[in-house]
Design a protein around this motif. Structure first.
Motif, mmCIF file in Angstrom:
data_model
loop_
_atom_site.group_PDB
_atom_site.id
_atom_site.type_symbol
_atom_site.label_atom_id
_atom_site.label_comp_id
_atom_site.label_asym_id
_atom_site.label_seq_id
_atom_site.Cartn_x
_atom_site.Cartn_y
_atom_site.Cartn_z
ATOM 1 N N GLY A 38 22.487 34.168 24.584
ATOM 2 C CA GLY A 38 22.449 35.599 24.728
ATOM 3 C C GLY A 38 22.040 36.333 23.470
ATOM 4 N N MET A 39 21.358 35.667 22.567
ATOM 5 C CA MET A 39 20.873 36.355 21.364
ATOM 6 C C MET A 39 19.827 37.387 21.754
ATOM 7 S SD MET A 39 20.326 33.351 18.573
ATOM 8 C CE MET A 39 19.498 32.264 19.718
ATOM 9 N N ARG A 40 19.800 38.468 21.026
ATOM 10 C CA ARG A 40 18.782 39.494 21.237
ATOM 11 C C ARG A 40 17.554 39.181 20.408
ATOM 12 N NH1 ARG A 40 21.963 45.061 21.980
ATOM 13 N NH2 ARG A 40 23.075 44.472 23.867
ATOM 14 N N ILE A 41 16.483 39.892 20.687
ATOM 15 C CA ILE A 41 15.197 39.584 20.069
ATOM 16 C C ILE A 41 15.219 39.718 18.542
ATOM 17 C CG2 ILE A 41 14.162 41.877 20.296
ATOM 18 C CD1 ILE A 41 11.565 40.302 21.236
ATOM 19 N N GLY A 42 15.963 40.665 18.016
ATOM 20 C CA GLY A 42 16.052 40.824 16.566
ATOM 21 C C GLY A 42 16.680 39.609 15.901
ATOM 22 N N GLU A 43 17.710 39.063 16.549
ATOM 23 C CA GLU A 43 18.358 37.860 16.020
ATOM 24 C C GLU A 43 17.405 36.673 16.060
ATOM 25 O OE1 GLU A 43 22.888 37.882 17.344
ATOM 26 O OE2 GLU A 43 21.544 38.532 18.980
ATOM 27 N N VAL A 44 16.667 36.561 17.143
ATOM 28 C CA VAL A 44 15.709 35.462 17.286
ATOM 29 C C VAL A 44 14.579 35.623 16.270
ATOM 30 C CG1 VAL A 44 14.080 34.342 18.858
ATOM 31 C CG2 VAL A 44 16.304 35.091 19.690
ATOM 32 N N ALA A 45 14.152 36.844 16.050
ATOM 33 C CA ALA A 45 13.101 37.097 15.055
ATOM 34 C C ALA A 45 13.563 36.626 13.677
ATOM 35 C CB ALA A 45 12.737 38.578 15.031
ATOM 36 N N ARG A 46 14.779 36.968 13.308
ATOM 37 C CA ARG A 46 15.312 36.527 12.007
ATOM 38 C C ARG A 46 15.435 35.009 11.949
ATOM 39 N NH1 ARG A 46 17.890 41.199 12.878
ATOM 40 N NH2 ARG A 46 19.778 40.314 13.780
ATOM 41 N N ALA A 47 15.863 34.399 13.038
ATOM 42 C CA ALA A 47 16.078 32.948 13.063
ATOM 43 C C ALA A 47 14.768 32.167 13.028
ATOM 44 C CB ALA A 47 16.883 32.565 14.309
ATOM 45 N N THR A 48 13.699 32.759 13.549
ATOM 46 C CA THR A 48 12.426 32.034 13.644
ATOM 47 C C THR A 48 11.425 32.414 12.566
ATOM 48 O OG1 THR A 48 11.492 33.695 15.143
ATOM 49 C CG2 THR A 48 12.628 31.795 16.158
ATOM 50 N N GLY A 49 11.652 33.547 11.914
ATOM 51 C CA GLY A 49 10.662 34.021 10.948
ATOM 52 C C GLY A 49 9.485 34.716 11.601
ATOM 53 N N LEU A 50 9.620 35.042 12.863
ATOM 54 C CA LEU A 50 8.576 35.774 13.592
ATOM 55 C C LEU A 50 8.979 37.233 13.730
ATOM 56 C CD1 LEU A 50 7.959 33.247 16.508
ATOM 57 C CD2 LEU A 50 6.335 33.804 14.689
ATOM 58 N N GLU A 51 7.991 38.091 13.852
ATOM 59 C CA GLU A 51 8.257 39.490 14.172
ATOM 60 C C GLU A 51 8.623 39.585 15.653
ATOM 61 O OE1 GLU A 51 8.167 42.145 12.096
ATOM 62 O OE2 GLU A 51 7.689 40.815 10.411
ATOM 63 N N ALA A 52 9.450 40.545 15.995
ATOM 64 C CA ALA A 52 9.806 40.749 17.400
ATOM 65 C C ALA A 52 8.554 41.014 18.232
ATOM 66 C CB ALA A 52 10.798 41.905 17.536
ATOM 67 N N SER A 53 7.590 41.724 17.662
ATOM 68 C CA SER A 53 6.348 41.998 18.396
ATOM 69 C C SER A 53 5.580 40.706 18.678
ATOM 70 C CB SER A 53 5.476 42.985 17.628
ATOM 71 O OG SER A 53 5.142 42.459 16.352
ATOM 72 N N ALA A 54 5.640 39.741 17.769
ATOM 73 C CA ALA A 54 4.966 38.458 17.994
ATOM 74 C C ALA A 54 5.657 37.697 19.119
ATOM 75 C CB ALA A 54 4.952 37.632 16.709
ATOM 76 N N ILE A 55 6.965 37.750 19.156
ATOM 77 C CA ILE A 55 7.714 37.074 20.221
ATOM 78 C C ILE A 55 7.336 37.676 21.569
ATOM 79 C CG2 ILE A 55 10.013 36.650 21.172
ATOM 80 C CD1 ILE A 55 11.001 36.635 18.185
ATOM 81 N N ARG A 56 7.317 39.008 21.643
ATOM 82 C CA ARG A 56 6.922 39.665 22.900
ATOM 83 C C ARG A 56 5.486 39.317 23.265
ATOM 84 N NH1 ARG A 56 10.351 43.707 20.733
ATOM 85 N NH2 ARG A 56 8.619 44.701 19.674
ATOM 86 N N PHE A 57 4.590 39.263 22.273
ATOM 87 C CA PHE A 57 3.191 38.895 22.510
ATOM 88 C C PHE A 57 3.111 37.494 23.122
ATOM 89 C CE2 PHE A 57 -0.636 36.695 21.154
ATOM 90 C CZ PHE A 57 -1.644 37.568 21.529
ATOM 91 N N TYR A 58 3.829 36.538 22.542
ATOM 92 C CA TYR A 58 3.798 35.174 23.070
ATOM 93 C C TYR A 58 4.340 35.114 24.490
ATOM 94 C CZ TYR A 58 2.762 33.571 18.319
ATOM 95 O OH TYR A 58 2.184 33.363 17.094
ATOM 96 N N GLU A 59 5.325 35.918 24.793
ATOM 97 C CA GLU A 59 5.854 35.968 26.156
ATOM 98 C C GLU A 59 4.827 36.573 27.110
ATOM 99 O OE1 GLU A 59 9.479 38.207 25.787
ATOM 100 O OE2 GLU A 59 10.454 36.621 24.619
#
Length: 135
Positions: free
Chosen positions: A4-25
Motif C-alpha cells: 500500500g505504498m503511495r507513489i511518492g514513497e515508491v519514487a524515493r525507494a526506486t530513484g525514479l520521479e513519480a512522473s516517470a512511474i506514471r509514464f511507465y504505467e
C-alpha cells in the motif's frame, strides 16, 4: 516496506520521479498498481523491485519497446536473459556507430579550425563565411 505504498514513497525507494512511474504505467511498461478505496495508487515491494529493474534497463539506454518486452517476459515468469542480451548488443552497436559519427565530426571541426586560423574576417559581401563555404 509494507503493502500500500503511495507513489511518492515508491519514487524515493526506486530513484525514479513519480512522473516517470506514471509514464511507465501509461505506456504499458509496468502494470498499473492496485488502488486504495480513496483511489490512490497502492504499490507493494514487487512493484518497487520491478521499477528498480526498469530504472537499470533505462540507465543502459535501452529503448522503451525493449524494456517493455523484457518486463513482460519477467512479469510472466520467463527469464528475459536472451532478450536482454540481444537488446544490449543492439544498443552497443548503436553506441559504436554514434561514437564513429562523433569522431568524424570532431575530425572535421579540427580541420576547419586549422583552416580558419589563417583566414581574415574581412571577405566580400557575397560570402557569408569563408570557413564554411570554402570547406
Amino acid at each position: 516496506m509494507e503493502i500500500g505504498m503511495r507513489i511518492g514513497e515508491v519514487a524515493r525507494a526506486t530513484g525514479l520521479e513519480a512522473s516517470a512511474i506514471r509514464f511507465y504505467e501509461q505506456h504499458g511498461v509496468v502494470p498499473e498498481p492496485g488502488r486504495t478505496a480513496a483511489g490512490y495508487r497502492a504499490y507493494d515491494e514487487g512493484d518497487v523491485d520491478l521499477l528498480q529493474f526498469v530504472r537499470r534497463l533505462r540507465a543502459l539506454r535501452l529503448p522503451l519497446d525493449d524494456v517493455r518486452e523484457i518486463v513482460a517476459l519477467r512479469t510472466a515468469g520467463t527469464a528475459p536473459c536472451a532478450t536482454v542480451r540481444a537488446a544490449i548488443a543492439r544498443e552497443a552497436a548503436a553506441v559504436e556507430a554514434r561514437i564513429a559519427d562523433l569522431e568524424r565530426v570532431r575530425d572535421e571541426l579540427a580541420r576547419l579550425q586549422d583552416a580558419a586560423a589563417g583566414i581574415e574576417d574581412d571577405w566580400p559581401a557575397t560570402c557569408v563565411c569563408h570557413v564554411i563555404e570554402g570547406a
